[in-house]
Structures are given as structure tokens and as C-alpha cells.
Write an enzyme that holds these catalytic residues in place. Structure first.
Site, PDB file in Angstrom:
ATOM      1  N   LYS A  46       0.833  -1.207   0.000  1.00 17.46           N
ATOM      2  CA  LYS A  46       0.000   0.000   0.000  1.00 17.46           C
ATOM      3  C   LYS A  46       0.870   1.261   0.000  1.00 17.46           C
ATOM      4  O   LYS A  46       0.595   2.205  -0.723  1.00 17.46           O
ATOM      5  CB  LYS A  46      -0.917   0.027   1.233  1.00 17.46           C
ATOM      6  CG  LYS A  46      -1.813  -1.180   1.393  1.00 17.46           C
ATOM      7  CD  LYS A  46      -2.815  -1.008   2.528  1.00 17.46           C
ATOM      8  CE  LYS A  46      -2.176  -0.700   3.869  1.00 17.46           C
ATOM      9  NZ  LYS A  46      -1.316  -1.778   4.399  1.00 17.46           N
ATOM     10  N   ARG A 121     -10.068   0.009  10.149  1.00 13.69           N
ATOM     11  CA  ARG A 121      -9.534  -1.304  10.534  1.00 13.69           C
ATOM     12  C   ARG A 121     -10.631  -2.251  11.015  1.00 13.69           C
ATOM     13  O   ARG A 121     -10.385  -3.447  11.124  1.00 13.69           O
ATOM     14  CB  ARG A 121      -8.486  -1.148  11.641  1.00 13.69           C
ATOM     15  CG  ARG A 121      -7.220  -0.418  11.212  1.00 13.69           C
ATOM     16  CD  ARG A 121      -6.268  -0.299  12.382  1.00 13.69           C
ATOM     17  NE  ARG A 121      -5.149   0.575  12.105  1.00 13.69           N
ATOM     18  CZ  ARG A 121      -3.985   0.185  11.598  1.00 13.69           C
ATOM     19  NH1 ARG A 121      -3.800  -1.091  11.339  1.00 13.69           N
ATOM     20  NH2 ARG A 121      -3.015   1.046  11.374  1.00 13.69           N
ATOM     21  N   ARG A 160      12.459  -3.745   4.432  1.00 10.51           N
ATOM     22  CA  ARG A 160      11.807  -2.498   4.011  1.00 10.51           C
ATOM     23  C   ARG A 160      12.447  -1.272   4.666  1.00 10.51           C
ATOM     24  O   ARG A 160      12.749  -1.269   5.849  1.00 10.51           O
ATOM     25  CB  ARG A 160      10.318  -2.572   4.384  1.00 10.51           C
ATOM     26  CG  ARG A 160       9.503  -1.429   3.859  1.00 10.51           C
ATOM     27  CD  ARG A 160       8.021  -1.717   3.965  1.00 10.51           C
ATOM     28  NE  ARG A 160       7.566  -1.835   5.351  1.00 10.51           N
ATOM     29  CZ  ARG A 160       6.296  -2.020   5.681  1.00 10.51           C
ATOM     30  NH1 ARG A 160       5.383  -2.153   4.752  1.00 10.51           N
ATOM     31  NH2 ARG A 160       5.939  -2.102   6.956  1.00 10.51           N
ATOM     32  N   ARG A 193      11.404   0.950  10.199  1.00  3.50           N
ATOM     33  CA  ARG A 193      10.483   1.025  11.334  1.00  3.50           C
ATOM     34  C   ARG A 193      10.825  -0.036  12.372  1.00  3.50           C
ATOM     35  O   ARG A 193      11.222  -1.146  12.033  1.00  3.50           O
ATOM     36  CB  ARG A 193       9.044   0.813  10.838  1.00  3.50           C
ATOM     37  CG  ARG A 193       8.533   1.953   9.968  1.00  3.50           C
ATOM     38  CD  ARG A 193       7.107   1.681   9.538  1.00  3.50           C
ATOM     39  NE  ARG A 193       6.585   2.775   8.721  1.00  3.50           N
ATOM     40  CZ  ARG A 193       5.811   2.603   7.668  1.00  3.50           C
ATOM     41  NH1 ARG A 193       5.483   1.389   7.276  1.00  3.50           N
ATOM     42  NH2 ARG A 193       5.366   3.634   6.984  1.00  3.50           N
ATOM     43  N   ARG A 204       0.882  -8.653  14.057  1.00  2.00           N
ATOM     44  CA  ARG A 204       0.073  -7.713  13.281  1.00  2.00           C
ATOM     45  C   ARG A 204      -0.802  -8.442  12.263  1.00  2.00           C
ATOM     46  O   ARG A 204      -1.934  -8.034  11.991  1.00  2.00           O
ATOM     47  CB  ARG A 204       0.983  -6.704  12.579  1.00  2.00           C
ATOM     48  CG  ARG A 204       1.677  -5.738  13.541  1.00  2.00           C
ATOM     49  CD  ARG A 204       2.665  -4.850  12.831  1.00  2.00           C
ATOM     50  NE  ARG A 204       2.008  -3.862  11.988  1.00  2.00           N
ATOM     51  CZ  ARG A 204       2.635  -3.162  11.052  1.00  2.00           C
ATOM     52  NH1 ARG A 204       3.922  -3.359  10.827  1.00  2.00           N
ATOM     53  NH2 ARG A 204       1.978  -2.277  10.329  1.00  2.00           N
TER      54      ARG A 204
END
Length: 247
Positions: A46, A121, A160, A193, A204
Site C-alpha cells: 500500500k 480497521r 523495508r 520502522r 500484526r
């Protein structure tokens, strides 16, 4: 007095910058309005696709986490309430988050529409968002579900890197920056992150499957959902996204 101040501010802006902004606004005026939601588990792409779509369709990118931090920093009435909740260790209420989204939609950069990323969410949040948009006389045009198997995500997540101010994302294997650790456009450092590790990812993903998959069904019933094959290479996903948005 306010207009005089604004004029003085414009006097200090380079002509080329003014012309660029004018041309951008002229181009954007021809674009159709779009109100979009991007849904997908962490690492589904995303964040890679949002800047591309935002620029292509002249939309604003509404990330609820970023908006909450901005509202707190600028001490808006909703931001003050959000700060109070966070300082007590409480979750910011759905109504507060929807209110902050509502505020953000008044900004000129959101005139042609928005991409909502990271919200809703839950089905309750989706319903509250729909209620707010209905009061504005509008609705969600399209929801893109970045569908991908859990097994593909771990390699993606742990490699990432993010450029914080723009949201541009890179990957050490799949989409490396030209210079390691540095954003291609600004030359500013990239960050990783804290929660981009395998253990946090599994937690998650469990939350995503239990809370957010019902949201996908909610929008499917409204006939605004398109599934995107998010395991493909970024350029292929971009093509699929643009095809979905042109239909």
C-alpha cells in the site's frame, strides 16, 4: 489584512515554483474526483502504491497515524482530545479519528479526493466513516484490497526502508535505493520502522485477519471492492491499480 500577508508571502516564492503549482492545479482540475481506501496486511505494498496514485490523480494521502500526530502537534481541538487519550494510555476513539479525517478533507490538497491508508480497521470504523461521508453528501468510490499470502510478507517486511517525509518506500532486495540508506529524490536518510521484524509481523497479521478481513467483506457487499494481486512486482501492481481505478 490576511490577504495582504498572503500576497507578501507569494512575493517571496520563485516564479518557477508558482508556475509549477499553477500548472499542477490546471492539470488536476481535469481529473475525476476519487475517494479511495487501500486495505491490506502490513507489507502488502500500500505504501509503495499510494504516492504513485496520489500524484496520478491529484489526491491527498490520509494516513491516520500521520494525521493524529499532526493534529496533536498543531493543537487543534480534536488534536488536544487525542493527546489527552494517548497520555492516559487509551486508544483514540473511532469518533475522534473520523473527525480528524473530516477536518483533513477540508484542505485544498484534498479537493479532488483522498486515499485512506490504515483506516478503517474494523467494521464499526467503516460504518462511522460512511456516516461522516454521507453528511458531506459523498461516499467511497473504490476500495483496493492488496491481497497477498502471509508467507510472502516476512521477506518483504524485514527488508523495508522508508523515507519518512514523503512516504516513499524501498526494499533492500526488491526495490533498492540508488544509494543504500538514502532516498533517491531528496538524498535524505531512510529509516527502518521498529516494528518491521518477523515477530511483530506475525502479531500484526493475526490482528489484521481477525479485525480487518470483515471490513473487506463489508465493502465487497457494497460492490466497491477490487482485489489486487499484491504479490506481483511493484510495476505490475501499479498497472493493476491504475486499471482498477480507470474502470
Amino acid at each position: 489584512m490576511a490577504s495582504g500577508g498572503a500576497a507578501a508571502d507569494l512575493e517571496d516564492i520563485q516564479t518557477v515554483d508558482l508556475m509549477s503549482e499553477l500548472l499542477r492545479r490546471l492539470k488536476c482540475s481535469q481529473k475525476p474526483d476519487k475517494r479511495l481506501i487501500f486495505i491490506g496486511p502490513p507489507g502488502s505494498g500500500k505504501g509503495t502504491q499510494s504516492p504513485v496514485v496520489k500524484d496520478e490523480y491529484c489526491l491527498c494521502h490520509l494516513s491516520t497515524g500521520d494525521m493524529l500526530r499532526a493534529a496533536v502537534a498543531s493543537k487543534t481541538p480534536l488534536g488536544v482530545k487525542a493527546k489527552e487519550a494517548m497520555e492516559k494510555g487509551e486508544l483514540v476513539s473511532d469518533d475522534l479519528v473520523v473527525g480528524i479525517i473530516d477536518e483533513a478533507m477540508n484542505k485544498p490538497k484534498c479537493q479532488k479526493g483522498f486515499i485512506l491508508d490504515g483506516f478503517p480497521r474494523t467494521v464499526t470504523q467503516a460504518e462511522k466513516l460512511d456516516e461522516m461521508l454521507k453528511r458531506r453528501g459523498t461516499e467511497i468510490d473504490k476500495v483496493l484490497n492488496f491481497a497477498i499470502d502471509d508467507s510472502v510478507l516476512e521477506e518483504r517486511i524485514t527488508g523495508r526502508w522508508i523515507h519518512p517525509s514523503s512516504g516513499r518506500s524501498y526494499h533492500t532486495k526488491f526495490a533498492p535505493p540508488k544509494t543504500p540508506g538514502v532516498d533517491d529524490i531528496t538524498g535524505e536518510p531512510l529509516i527502518q520502522r521498529k516494528d518491521d521484524n518477523a515477530e511483530v509481523l506475525r502479531s500484526r497479521l493475526a490482528a489484521f485477519h481477525s479485525q480487518t478481513e470483515p471490513v473487506i467483506n463489508y465493502y465487497a457487499k457494497k460492490a466497491v471492492l477490487t482485489n489486487i494481486h499484491a504479490e506481483k512486482a511493484p510495476q505490475e501492481v501499479t498497472s493493476e491499480v491504475k486499471k482498477a481505478l480507470s474502470s
